[in-house]
Design a protein around this motif. Structure first.
Motif, PDB file in Angstrom:
ATOM      1  N   PRO A  83      86.221  51.782  64.639  1.00 59.78           N
ATOM      2  CA  PRO A  83      85.137  51.020  63.990  1.00 59.78           C
ATOM      3  C   PRO A  83      84.481  51.774  62.837  1.00 59.78           C
ATOM      4  O   PRO A  83      84.102  51.168  61.829  1.00 59.78           O
ATOM      5  CB  PRO A  83      84.140  50.771  65.130  1.00 59.78           C
ATOM      6  N   VAL A  84      84.350  53.097  62.979  1.00 59.52           N
ATOM      7  CA  VAL A  84      83.730  53.889  61.915  1.00 59.52           C
ATOM      8  C   VAL A  84      84.582  53.853  60.647  1.00 59.52           C
ATOM      9  O   VAL A  84      84.061  53.740  59.526  1.00 59.52           O
ATOM     10  CB  VAL A  84      83.509  55.337  62.389  1.00 59.52           C
ATOM     11  N   THR A  85      85.902  53.912  60.789  1.00 59.49           N
ATOM     12  CA  THR A  85      86.777  53.865  59.622  1.00 59.49           C
ATOM     13  C   THR A  85      86.715  52.509  58.934  1.00 59.49           C
ATOM     14  O   THR A  85      86.733  52.418  57.692  1.00 59.49           O
ATOM     15  CB  THR A  85      88.216  54.185  60.031  1.00 59.49           C
ATOM     16  N   VAL A  86      86.647  51.434  59.723  1.00 58.88           N
ATOM     17  CA  VAL A  86      86.517  50.096  59.129  1.00 58.88           C
ATOM     18  C   VAL A  86      85.225  49.987  58.329  1.00 58.88           C
ATOM     19  O   VAL A  86      85.209  49.490  57.186  1.00 58.88           O
ATOM     20  CB  VAL A  86      86.571  49.021  60.233  1.00 58.88           C
ATOM     21  N   PHE A  87      84.122  50.447  58.905  1.00 60.46           N
ATOM     22  CA  PHE A  87      82.841  50.379  58.201  1.00 60.46           C
ATOM     23  C   PHE A  87      82.846  51.258  56.955  1.00 60.46           C
ATOM     24  O   PHE A  87      82.275  50.891  55.919  1.00 60.46           O
ATOM     25  CB  PHE A  87      81.723  50.807  59.151  1.00 60.46           C
ATOM     26  N   SER A  88      83.503  52.406  57.037  1.00 57.37           N
ATOM     27  CA  SER A  88      83.554  53.285  55.868  1.00 57.37           C
ATOM     28  C   SER A  88      84.335  52.649  54.728  1.00 57.37           C
ATOM     29  O   SER A  88      84.041  52.879  53.549  1.00 57.37           O
ATOM     30  CB  SER A  88      84.193  54.623  56.246  1.00 57.37           C
ATOM     31  N   GLY A  89      85.362  51.845  55.054  1.00 53.59           N
ATOM     32  CA  GLY A  89      86.093  51.145  54.009  1.00 53.59           C
ATOM     33  C   GLY A  89      85.202  50.208  53.221  1.00 53.59           C
ATOM     34  O   GLY A  89      85.324  50.102  51.987  1.00 53.59           O
ATOM     35  N   ALA A 125      84.822  62.545  59.187  1.00 54.18           N
ATOM     36  CA  ALA A 125      84.516  62.825  60.594  1.00 54.18           C
ATOM     37  C   ALA A 125      85.461  62.076  61.525  1.00 54.18           C
ATOM     38  O   ALA A 125      85.933  62.627  62.538  1.00 54.18           O
ATOM     39  CB  ALA A 125      83.065  62.456  60.890  1.00 54.18           C
ATOM     40  N   ALA A 126      85.762  60.824  61.214  1.00 53.06           N
ATOM     41  CA  ALA A 126      86.624  60.022  62.082  1.00 53.06           C
ATOM     42  C   ALA A 126      88.041  60.562  62.124  1.00 53.06           C
ATOM     43  O   ALA A 126      88.644  60.698  63.200  1.00 53.06           O
ATOM     44  CB  ALA A 126      86.616  58.566  61.615  1.00 53.06           C
ATOM     45  N   LEU A 184      91.419  50.984  53.513  1.00 51.81           N
ATOM     46  CA  LEU A 184      90.941  51.844  54.604  1.00 51.81           C
ATOM     47  C   LEU A 184      90.857  51.078  55.922  1.00 51.81           C
ATOM     48  O   LEU A 184      91.035  51.659  56.996  1.00 51.81           O
ATOM     49  CB  LEU A 184      89.567  52.415  54.244  1.00 51.81           C
ATOM     50  N   MET A 185      90.570  49.786  55.843  1.00 56.50           N
ATOM     51  CA  MET A 185      90.475  48.988  57.073  1.00 56.50           C
ATOM     52  C   MET A 185      91.824  48.928  57.783  1.00 56.50           C
ATOM     53  O   MET A 185      91.884  48.928  59.018  1.00 56.50           O
ATOM     54  CB  MET A 185      89.994  47.584  56.729  1.00 56.50           C
ATOM     55  N   MET A 191      94.344  53.967  65.058  1.00 61.04           N
ATOM     56  CA  MET A 191      93.481  55.007  65.640  1.00 61.04           C
ATOM     57  C   MET A 191      93.017  54.619  67.040  1.00 61.04           C
ATOM     58  O   MET A 191      91.850  54.321  67.293  1.00 61.04           O
ATOM     59  CB  MET A 191      92.276  55.266  64.727  1.00 61.04           C
ATOM     60  N   ARG A 192      93.937  54.643  67.986  1.00 60.27           N
ATOM     61  CA  ARG A 192      93.607  54.367  69.381  1.00 60.27           C
ATOM     62  C   ARG A 192      92.986  55.606  70.018  1.00 60.27           C
ATOM     63  O   ARG A 192      93.559  56.695  69.919  1.00 60.27           O
ATOM     64  CB  ARG A 192      94.856  53.956  70.164  1.00 60.27           C
TER      65      ARG A 192
END
Length: 510
Positions: A83-89, A125-126, A184-185, A191-192
């Protein structure tokens, strides 16, 4: 959100998919910030601002990515890398596209520096956290490959942004680069997590509590309404009155009567207790932070990171402007100096990551050696009076700057995996402040002296001092001094068990 369980997932299998996804995530997010030196001359001519003021844009985007590391690490621990990577995108793409319509340098500092910087910090970080979860014996190699994504992104994006500016202008370049960042999404898909993050564990516990069946019968509770009444054994009537005072009430009625009787005092105590409960984790986090900073090796590492970031980042931003200011090149070359720094930094990350996995290599001393080499190269930049010399020095600075792949590895060896996120967040805070202050200081020196020579002398000295300081602060002789100060009684108690010393931590960082 499924979680992969078992130790069979370590050092292989799906872990290599994590490496590929993390590599692409860092490539897409850090590509433009790492090659911001190409955009810097365009912003200077577009807004006609001073070099010191305009340098805040490039310094903020990398500085915010590191300063916000504790918050970003907490987000990864609570919500997971996906979720953090999706939001960062969304943040990186939105910040880049918003920068295309910037009316001033101040707006660029917000859109490009802060928004894109925080998004890059979340990606950083992710990707590093999920990679460390999947690798143990090959962690150095895996981190080296992942962090190479930033260097590869800087190398390709430097040339790409240069061509896009020629074809579509600065605004079109930022819009296209922002559209690319939306991928990025897709990188977040593989990323499991090995274990469910803290937020999902809390949600599962809350769901289990709500699904528990309610009791069909609740035992009544006996209470005394008036505690001021007095009873004596000699009085039968008083005993009868006391027995009558024992009545049966439901728990809900008991709560209502207690609330009515105590009124505002009870409410205030509940609020104070709730606030204290909420603040307890923050107090524990502060105590753990102070405990980490009291570790001599870790504190020396933090100071070295700060001095290195303060002096080594400005060349990435100002190298092209140095060549143009000295009249060594007219315009930007086909392969910019920023691309050379990024390409050699990628090679350095791979080589240094492989060397960190070797048992005979002390990775902390290896890191100090890279700092010393970077400082020496920076001191030679003002002396170089040819473009070829700048290319060679850029390659040297880039290769030794690949030591960023060692920071997570060394931090794990110093504090352990359990406190890795917190310690690395503190470490990146020091580096973030150095990166944020470095380019504006160099720009102000140029505005003051109309030359980069003094600024690069100061930058090189800072990096050189950081390497020497880290090497001296972690020498085993400090541990002998502390051992001599121990009392004989304490040594007799610990004869059966060897005490844990800082030198053990330094020796294990290999």
């Amino acid at each position: 959100m499924g979680a992969v369980k078992g130790e069979d997932a370590l050092d292989g299998g799906w872990g290599w998919m994590i490496v590929v996804a993390s590599f692409m995530a860092q490539f897409l997010s850090f590509g433009s910030p790492q090659s911001v030196g190409v955009l810097y001359p365009e912003w200077l001519s577009a807004f006609q601002g001073g070099k010191g003021m305009t340098a805040w844009v490039g310094s903020m985007v990398s500085g915010m990515a590191l300063i916000t590391s504790p918050v970003c690490s907490a987000c990864v621990d609570n919500f997971g890398a996906r979720p953090v990577t999706v939001f960062s995108g969304v943040m990186v793409a939105g910040g880049l596209m918003l920068s295309a319509f910037a009316p001033s340098v101040s707006f660029l500092i917000f859109s490009y520096g802060i928004v894109v910087g925080i998004g890059c910090g979340l990606v950083y970080a992710a990707t590093l956290t999920i990679t460390c979860q999947y690798f143990d014996k090959r962690r150095g190699l895996a981190l080296g490959i992942v962090t190479t994504g930033t260097s590869m992104g800087g190398f390709i994006y430097a040339t790409l942004q240069n061509e896009l500016i020629e074809l579509f202008g600065l605004e079109g370049c930022l819009l296209i680069v922002g559209a690319l960042a939306l991928n990025l999404m897709a990188c977040a898909g593989p990323m499991r997590p090995l274990n469910l993050p803290g937020y999902y564990l809390k949600q599962r516990a809350a769901l289990q509590r709500t699904e528990e069946p309610e009791a069909l019968y609740t035992k009544p509770t006996a209470i005394i309404i008036d505690s001021d009444l007095k009873t004596t054994p000699s009085s039968a009537t008083d005993n009868t009155a006391t027995i009558k005072l024992l009545i049966l009430k439901e728990p809900t009625e008991l709560q209502e009567s207690e609330g009515e009787r105590k009124g505002g005092i009870l409410s205030c105590s509940i609020v104070a207790r709730a606030i204290k409960k909420r603040m307890r984790p923050y107090g524990r986090y502060l105590c753990e932070t102070v405990e980490l900073l009291q570790d001599r090796v870790f504190m020396a590492f933090c100071i070295a990171i700060f001095l290195f970031s303060l002096g080594a980042f400005p060349p990435v931003l100002f190298m092209e402007d140095v060549a143009q200011s000295e009249g060594l090149i007219d315009g930007i070359a086909l392969i910019p100096l920023v691309s050379i720094v990024a390409m050699t930094a990628g090679i350095g990350k791979l080589v240094l990551g492989i060397m960190a996995d070797m048992r005979w290599v002390n990775s902390l001393y290896l890191y100090a050696l890279t700092l010393t080499g970077t400082g020496a190269a920076l001191l030679l930049i003002p002396v170089s009076k040819s473009y070829m010399g700048l290319q060679v020095l850029s390659a040297v600075v880039g290769f030794f700057s690949g030591n960023w792949s060692l920071t997570y590895y060394i931090t794990t060896k110093i504090v352990g995996f359990e406190r890795l996120s917190q310690a690395h967040g503190i470490l990146m805070c020091f580096g973030g402040f150095g990166i944020t202050l470095g380019p504006p200081v160099v720009g102000w020196f140029f505005d003051w002296t109309q030359s980069y020579d003094l600024a690069f002398y100061i930058s090189g000295t800072c990096v050189l001092v950081s390497g020497l300081f880290l090497f001296l602060a972690t020498l085993p002789c400090w541990n002998r001094t502390s051992e001599e100060g121990n009392s004989p009684a304490k040594e007799d108690v610990n004869t059966s068990q060897e005490p844990t010393r800082d030198c053990d931590k330094v020796a294990s960082v290999a």
